[in-house]
Structure formats: C-alpha cells, structure tokens
Design a protein around this motif. Structure first.
Motif, PDB file in Angstrom:
ATOM      1  N   SER A   5      26.189  16.301 -18.507  1.00 32.79           N
ATOM      2  CA  SER A   5      26.224  14.825 -17.522  1.00 32.79           C
ATOM      3  C   SER A   5      25.753  13.053 -18.637  1.00 32.79           C
ATOM      4  CB  SER A   5      26.422  14.736 -16.149  1.00 32.79           C
ATOM      5  OG  SER A   5      27.147  15.950 -15.480  1.00 32.79           O
ATOM      6  N   LEU A   6      24.569  13.485 -18.637  1.00 31.98           N
ATOM      7  CA  LEU A   6      23.667  13.023 -19.456  1.00 31.98           C
ATOM      8  C   LEU A   6      24.448  12.994 -20.801  1.00 31.98           C
ATOM      9  CD1 LEU A   6      21.935  10.864 -19.549  1.00 31.98           C
ATOM     10  CD2 LEU A   6      20.552  12.926 -20.577  1.00 31.98           C
ATOM     11  N   ASN A   7      24.309  14.171 -21.647  1.00 36.70           N
ATOM     12  CA  ASN A   7      25.268  13.832 -22.938  1.00 36.70           C
ATOM     13  C   ASN A   7      26.878  13.592 -22.822  1.00 36.70           C
ATOM     14  OD1 ASN A   7      23.194  14.880 -24.067  1.00 36.70           O
ATOM     15  ND2 ASN A   7      23.132  16.637 -23.978  1.00 36.70           N
ATOM     16  N   HIS A   8      27.668  13.942 -21.487  1.00 37.28           N
ATOM     17  CA  HIS A   8      28.489  12.824 -21.727  1.00 37.28           C
ATOM     18  C   HIS A   8      28.737  11.737 -21.294  1.00 37.28           C
ATOM     19  CE1 HIS A   8      32.524  11.793 -19.067  1.00 37.28           C
ATOM     20  NE2 HIS A   8      33.354  12.301 -20.167  1.00 37.28           N
ATOM     21  N   GLY A   9      27.990  11.612 -20.200  1.00 32.89           N
ATOM     22  CA  GLY A   9      27.447   9.557 -20.426  1.00 32.89           C
ATOM     23  C   GLY A   9      27.332   8.929 -21.153  1.00 32.89           C
ATOM     24  N   THR A  10      26.491   9.549 -22.330  1.00 29.66           N
ATOM     25  CA  THR A  10      25.826   8.651 -23.435  1.00 29.66           C
ATOM     26  C   THR A  10      27.103   8.710 -24.115  1.00 29.66           C
ATOM     27  OG1 THR A  10      23.833   9.803 -22.758  1.00 29.66           O
ATOM     28  CG2 THR A  10      23.915   9.027 -24.864  1.00 29.66           C
ATOM     29  N   ARG A  11      27.598   9.745 -24.754  1.00 23.26           N
ATOM     30  CA  ARG A  11      28.875   9.229 -25.573  1.00 23.26           C
ATOM     31  C   ARG A  11      30.088   8.604 -25.000  1.00 23.26           C
ATOM     32  NH1 ARG A  11      29.310  14.954 -24.748  1.00 23.26           N
ATOM     33  NH2 ARG A  11      31.136  15.067 -23.911  1.00 23.26           N
ATOM     34  N   THR A  12      30.191   8.027 -23.571  1.00 26.39           N
ATOM     35  CA  THR A  12      30.915   7.224 -23.306  1.00 26.39           C
ATOM     36  C   THR A  12      30.492   5.930 -23.184  1.00 26.39           C
ATOM     37  OG1 THR A  12      31.734   9.048 -21.554  1.00 26.39           O
ATOM     38  CG2 THR A  12      32.126   6.841 -20.845  1.00 26.39           C
ATOM     39  N   PHE A  13      29.444   5.713 -22.850  1.00 27.63           N
ATOM     40  CA  PHE A  13      28.497   4.457 -22.804  1.00 27.63           C
ATOM     41  C   PHE A  13      28.552   3.310 -23.797  1.00 27.63           C
ATOM     42  CE2 PHE A  13      24.883   2.757 -23.629  1.00 27.63           C
ATOM     43  CZ  PHE A  13      24.571   1.702 -22.946  1.00 27.63           C
ATOM     44  N   PHE A  14      28.160   4.855 -24.821  1.00 21.95           N
ATOM     45  CA  PHE A  14      28.248   3.742 -26.582  1.00 21.95           C
ATOM     46  C   PHE A  14      29.596   4.148 -27.097  1.00 21.95           C
ATOM     47  CE2 PHE A  14      27.558   5.090 -31.630  1.00 21.95           C
ATOM     48  CZ  PHE A  14      26.107   3.707 -30.915  1.00 21.95           C
ATOM     49  N   ALA A  15      30.984   4.927 -26.890  1.00 22.49           N
ATOM     50  CA  ALA A  15      31.716   4.262 -27.381  1.00 22.49           C
ATOM     51  C   ALA A  15      32.423   3.006 -26.723  1.00 22.49           C
ATOM     52  CB  ALA A  15      33.160   5.175 -27.231  1.00 22.49           C
ATOM     53  N   ALA A  16      31.690   2.656 -25.696  1.00 23.56           N
ATOM     54  CA  ALA A  16      32.458   1.735 -25.033  1.00 23.56           C
ATOM     55  C   ALA A  16      32.073   0.302 -25.917  1.00 23.56           C
ATOM     56  CB  ALA A  16      31.840   1.479 -23.368  1.00 23.56           C
ATOM     57  N   TRP A  98      17.342  11.785 -27.924  1.00 21.03           N
ATOM     58  CA  TRP A  98      17.407  12.257 -27.249  1.00 21.03           C
ATOM     59  C   TRP A  98      18.328  13.758 -27.544  1.00 21.03           C
ATOM     60  CZ3 TRP A  98      21.520   8.959 -22.954  1.00 21.03           C
ATOM     61  CH2 TRP A  98      20.437   7.530 -22.429  1.00 21.03           C
ATOM     62  N   ALA A  99      19.011  13.539 -28.644  1.00 19.90           N
ATOM     63  CA  ALA A  99      19.270  14.593 -28.715  1.00 19.90           C
ATOM     64  C   ALA A  99      18.539  15.773 -29.594  1.00 19.90           C
ATOM     65  CB  ALA A  99      20.391  14.666 -29.829  1.00 19.90           C
ATOM     66  N   GLN A 100      17.051  15.469 -29.773  1.00 23.27           N
ATOM     67  CA  GLN A 100      16.208  16.776 -30.003  1.00 23.27           C
ATOM     68  C   GLN A 100      15.617  17.022 -28.862  1.00 23.27           C
ATOM     69  OE1 GLN A 100      13.321  14.391 -32.142  1.00 23.27           O
ATOM     70  NE2 GLN A 100      14.681  13.535 -34.082  1.00 23.27           N
ATOM     71  N   GLY A 101      15.644  16.329 -27.925  1.00 21.92           N
ATOM     72  CA  GLY A 101      14.644  16.885 -26.452  1.00 21.92           C
ATOM     73  C   GLY A 101      16.223  17.665 -25.655  1.00 21.92           C
ATOM     74  N   ALA A 107      14.683  17.051 -14.495  1.00 22.81           N
ATOM     75  CA  ALA A 107      16.060  15.920 -14.146  1.00 22.81           C
ATOM     76  C   ALA A 107      15.050  14.691 -14.109  1.00 22.81           C
ATOM     77  CB  ALA A 107      15.854  16.383 -12.252  1.00 22.81           C
ATOM     78  N   VAL A 108      13.972  15.199 -14.398  1.00 17.77           N
ATOM     79  CA  VAL A 108      13.466  13.233 -14.284  1.00 17.77           C
ATOM     80  C   VAL A 108      13.613  12.618 -15.822  1.00 17.77           C
ATOM     81  CG1 VAL A 108      11.075  12.360 -13.987  1.00 17.77           C
ATOM     82  CG2 VAL A 108      11.732  13.566 -11.847  1.00 17.77           C
ATOM     83  N   GLU A 109      12.967  13.480 -15.997  1.00 18.71           N
ATOM     84  CA  GLU A 109      13.190  13.229 -17.317  1.00 18.71           C
ATOM     85  C   GLU A 109      14.266  12.466 -18.496  1.00 18.71           C
ATOM     86  OE1 GLU A 109       9.228  15.716 -20.162  1.00 18.71           O
ATOM     87  OE2 GLU A 109      11.443  16.263 -19.087  1.00 18.71           O
ATOM     88  N   ASN A 110      15.731  13.351 -16.928  1.00 19.69           N
ATOM     89  CA  ASN A 110      17.653  12.936 -17.336  1.00 19.69           C
ATOM     90  C   ASN A 110      16.968  11.762 -17.039  1.00 19.69           C
ATOM     91  OD1 ASN A 110      18.037  14.803 -19.506  1.00 19.69           O
ATOM     92  ND2 ASN A 110      18.280  16.607 -18.062  1.00 19.69           N
ATOM     93  N   MET A 111      16.390  11.184 -15.435  1.00 17.57           N
ATOM     94  CA  MET A 111      17.063  10.167 -15.206  1.00 17.57           C
ATOM     95  C   MET A 111      16.182   8.863 -15.896  1.00 17.57           C
ATOM     96  SD  MET A 111      18.255   8.617 -12.776  1.00 17.57           S
ATOM     97  CE  MET A 111      18.488  10.229 -11.348  1.00 17.57           C
ATOM     98  N   LYS A 112      14.841   9.497 -16.718  1.00 19.42           N
ATOM     99  CA  LYS A 112      14.079   8.581 -17.344  1.00 19.42           C
ATOM    100  C   LYS A 112      14.805   7.677 -18.693  1.00 19.42           C
ATOM    101  CE  LYS A 112       9.738   8.827 -15.602  1.00 19.42           C
ATOM    102  NZ  LYS A 112       8.028   9.933 -16.013  1.00 19.42           N
ATOM    103  N   ALA A 113      15.681   9.522 -19.236  1.00 20.98           N
ATOM    104  CA  ALA A 113      16.287   9.059 -20.297  1.00 20.98           C
ATOM    105  C   ALA A 113      17.640   8.482 -19.951  1.00 20.98           C
ATOM    106  CB  ALA A 113      17.019   9.849 -21.004  1.00 20.98           C
ATOM    107  N   GLN A 114      18.203   8.468 -18.596  1.00 25.97           N
ATOM    108  CA  GLN A 114      19.642   7.647 -18.075  1.00 25.97           C
ATOM    109  C   GLN A 114      19.114   5.989 -18.402  1.00 25.97           C
ATOM    110  OE1 GLN A 114      21.775  10.021 -15.136  1.00 25.97           O
ATOM    111  NE2 GLN A 114      22.360   8.201 -14.908  1.00 25.97           N
ATOM    112  N   LYS A 115      17.668   6.469 -18.203  1.00 27.35           N
ATOM    113  CA  LYS A 115      17.062   4.644 -17.744  1.00 27.35           C
ATOM    114  C   LYS A 115      16.904   3.573 -19.266  1.00 27.35           C
ATOM    115  CE  LYS A 115      13.224   1.645 -15.566  1.00 27.35           C
ATOM    116  NZ  LYS A 115      13.564   0.701 -17.060  1.00 27.35           N
TER     117      LYS A 115
END
Length: 165
Positions: A5-16, A98-101, A107-115
C-alpha cells in the motif's frame, strides 16, 4: 500488505505530483480497509516508481501547450517549469530512499515514511504556488479560464483506479 500500500500510494502520489503539477496526493486507504487477506505483490523496481526526466519534460511541454504560454510569459513559464523539474528530482530521491528500506520497515516506520512523503508533497506545493501565481498573473482572461480548467481538482486527480498512469 502495508508495504504494498505504501509503495502503491507513493507511485500514485508521485505520478499525480509530476503528471498533474503536484496538486493532489492520493493514498489507497479505502481499498486497504476493505481487503481482508494480504495479497502477494510482484516486486517493482525503483525505476518503475519514479518519473523519468523525459516524462517530466513531456508533461511540461503538454502544460505549456494547454496553458497557451506566450513569448512575453516565457520567463515566468521557465521559472514554473524549473520548479517542476526540481520537485521531480527531490521526489525521486525520496522514493529511492524508501525503496532501499522496502520490506524492512515496521508499521510505525511505514507511517513515518508516509508522513515524510506528505511533508515533501506540501513543500513541493509551497515551492510551486508562488511561481504559478506569477505566471497566472501574466495570463489573459482566456488563458486564466484554461488554466483554471487544467488545474481543477477533479481533472488534475482523475479517477483513482489503483494504477500508475
């Protein structure tokens, strides 16, 4: 599932961000909440998540045409386009980080990455808005109407289909 979900969100966000001048950030929270079982996801390379300089330049050229930028507006346009390029580079660097990690975050680190992604998005808008204001101020009433349509929320975002377009 969280990584997907994070990677998908990242891709979606960046494309937009790049393809529609970084106006909207979407994450698939609703789809994530509806899913009952984790699904396996094929690995994606970092290159598939980032936007190439060629894609950015195509988008800039398309916007130039859509906005019908005139010769007297070229200086303001060049500033706007440069901020788009710079934002793209900064976002690509964040995605690479992000891809490196990937697969190693909690879950907490993913939330921080999303932030972190959301913060970068906000910063990119903060950099883009002043140069858009300058360009917009130089436009004719007809150009402004066209720009208003180009940057309208529903047209910028488009339907969310879970695909990187």
């Amino acid at each position: 599932m969280v990584i997907h979900s994070l990677n998908h969100g990242t891709r979606t966000f960046f494309a937009a961000l790049i393809l529609m001048v970084a106006l909207l950030f979407t994450l698939p929270f609703a789809a994530q909440a509806q899913q009952e079982k984790p699904q396996t996801v094929p690995e994606k390379s970092t290159q598939q998540r980032t936007v190439s300089p060629e894609q950015v330049e195509k988008h800039i050229a398309r916007l130039h045409d859509q906005l019908q930028v005139t010769a007297p507006q070229d200086a303001a346009w060049k500033d706007f386009a440069q901020v788009m390029r710079d934002n793209s580079k900064q976002m690509n660097a964040l995605i690479d980080k992000w891809a490196q990690g990937e697969g190693k975050r909690t879950a907490v680190e993913n939330m921080k990455a999303q932030k972190e992604m959301a913060d970068e998005y906000a910063q990119s808008l903060s950099r883009l808005i002043p140069v858009l204001e300058t360009l917009y101020a130089s436009m004719s009433p007809e150009q402004k109407k066209g720009a208003d349509m180009v940057f309208e929320h529903k047209k910028v975002r488009g339907p969310h289909k879970g695909k990187n377009s």
